[in-house]
Motif scaffolding. Sequence first.
Motif, PDB file in Angstrom:
ATOM      1  N   VAL A 167       0.867  -1.178   0.000  1.00  0.00           N
ATOM      2  CA  VAL A 167       0.000   0.000   0.000  1.00  0.00           C
ATOM      3  C   VAL A 167       0.905   1.229   0.000  1.00  0.00           C
ATOM      4  CG1 VAL A 167      -1.749   1.318   1.255  1.00  0.00           C
ATOM      5  CG2 VAL A 167      -1.846  -1.186   1.228  1.00  0.00           C
ATOM      6  N   LEU A 168       0.833   2.043  -1.061  1.00  0.00           N
ATOM      7  CA  LEU A 168       1.678   3.222  -1.180  1.00  0.00           C
ATOM      8  C   LEU A 168       1.193   4.331  -0.253  1.00  0.00           C
ATOM      9  CD1 LEU A 168       3.975   4.754  -2.610  1.00  0.00           C
ATOM     10  CD2 LEU A 168       2.281   5.491  -4.275  1.00  0.00           C
ATOM     11  N   ILE A 169       2.144   4.893   0.502  1.00  0.00           N
ATOM     12  CA  ILE A 169       1.871   6.031   1.369  1.00  0.00           C
ATOM     13  C   ILE A 169       2.828   7.142   0.937  1.00  0.00           C
ATOM     14  CG2 ILE A 169       1.775   6.874   3.742  1.00  0.00           C
ATOM     15  CD1 ILE A 169       1.518   3.832   4.547  1.00  0.00           C
ATOM     16  N   PRO A 170       2.313   8.145   0.206  1.00  0.00           N
ATOM     17  CA  PRO A 170       3.175   9.210  -0.302  1.00  0.00           C
ATOM     18  C   PRO A 170       3.775  10.057   0.825  1.00  0.00           C
ATOM     19  CG  PRO A 170       1.048   9.214  -1.425  1.00  0.00           C
ATOM     20  CD  PRO A 170       0.941   8.286  -0.262  1.00  0.00           C
ATOM     21  N   GLN A 171       4.890  10.661   0.530  1.00  0.00           N
ATOM     22  CA  GLN A 171       5.609  11.493   1.488  1.00  0.00           C
ATOM     23  C   GLN A 171       4.732  12.628   2.022  1.00  0.00           C
ATOM     24  OE1 GLN A 171       9.097  13.217  -0.215  1.00  0.00           O
ATOM     25  NE2 GLN A 171       9.675  14.285   1.639  1.00  0.00           N
ATOM     26  N   ASN A 172       3.861  13.157   1.192  1.00  0.00           N
ATOM     27  CA  ASN A 172       3.038  14.302   1.587  1.00  0.00           C
ATOM     28  C   ASN A 172       1.690  13.898   2.168  1.00  0.00           C
ATOM     29  OD1 ASN A 172       1.913  13.358  -0.742  1.00  0.00           O
ATOM     30  ND2 ASN A 172       1.837  15.327  -1.795  1.00  0.00           N
ATOM     31  N   THR A 173       1.574  12.694   2.710  1.00  0.00           N
ATOM     32  CA  THR A 173       0.329  12.192   3.284  1.00  0.00           C
ATOM     33  C   THR A 173      -0.134  13.089   4.430  1.00  0.00           C
ATOM     34  OG1 THR A 173       0.795   9.901   2.693  1.00  0.00           O
ATOM     35  CG2 THR A 173      -0.700  10.238   4.532  1.00  0.00           C
ATOM     36  N   ASP A 174      -1.434  13.393   4.451  1.00  0.00           N
ATOM     37  CA  ASP A 174      -2.032  14.167   5.539  1.00  0.00           C
ATOM     38  C   ASP A 174      -2.207  13.228   6.728  1.00  0.00           C
ATOM     39  OD1 ASP A 174      -3.500  15.736   7.263  1.00  0.00           O
ATOM     40  OD2 ASP A 174      -5.241  15.928   5.937  1.00  0.00           O
ATOM     41  N   ILE A 175      -1.379  13.412   7.753  1.00  0.00           N
ATOM     42  CA  ILE A 175      -1.388  12.466   8.881  1.00  0.00           C
ATOM     43  C   ILE A 175      -2.682  12.522   9.680  1.00  0.00           C
ATOM     44  CG2 ILE A 175       1.119  12.369   9.080  1.00  0.00           C
ATOM     45  CD1 ILE A 175       0.883  14.220  11.521  1.00  0.00           C
TER      46      ILE A 175
END
Length: 98
Positions: free
Chosen positions: A50-58
């Motif tokens: 599952v890809l979690i991009p660097q700019n994910t809104d935590i």
Amino acid sequence: MDTISSKICEKGPVYETNYVDIPKNSTVSGAFIIGCIKNGLETDISVDSVLIPQNTDISAFDYDIVDYDSEYNVEYVFNTSGELVMVKYRKKGGELIV
């Protein structure tokens, strides 16, 4: 030194990275991964594909993707310049043996 340098050059390009302390076959806990996400990612990651991009809104992230109590194998992906571009986490025991 000249002999060594020429032998290295004959084998093709040698890539350097700032991540010299990264072990080849490391494992981390799910809690570690959750901590990394909460503290802000330095690069894209994937957890069990599952890809979690660097700019994910935590604040909107579904932390249930990561099993807090499990151990994960870690694979580091570098580009041709030797820069870390992704960290892949795969739950231990979830590997496919061929």
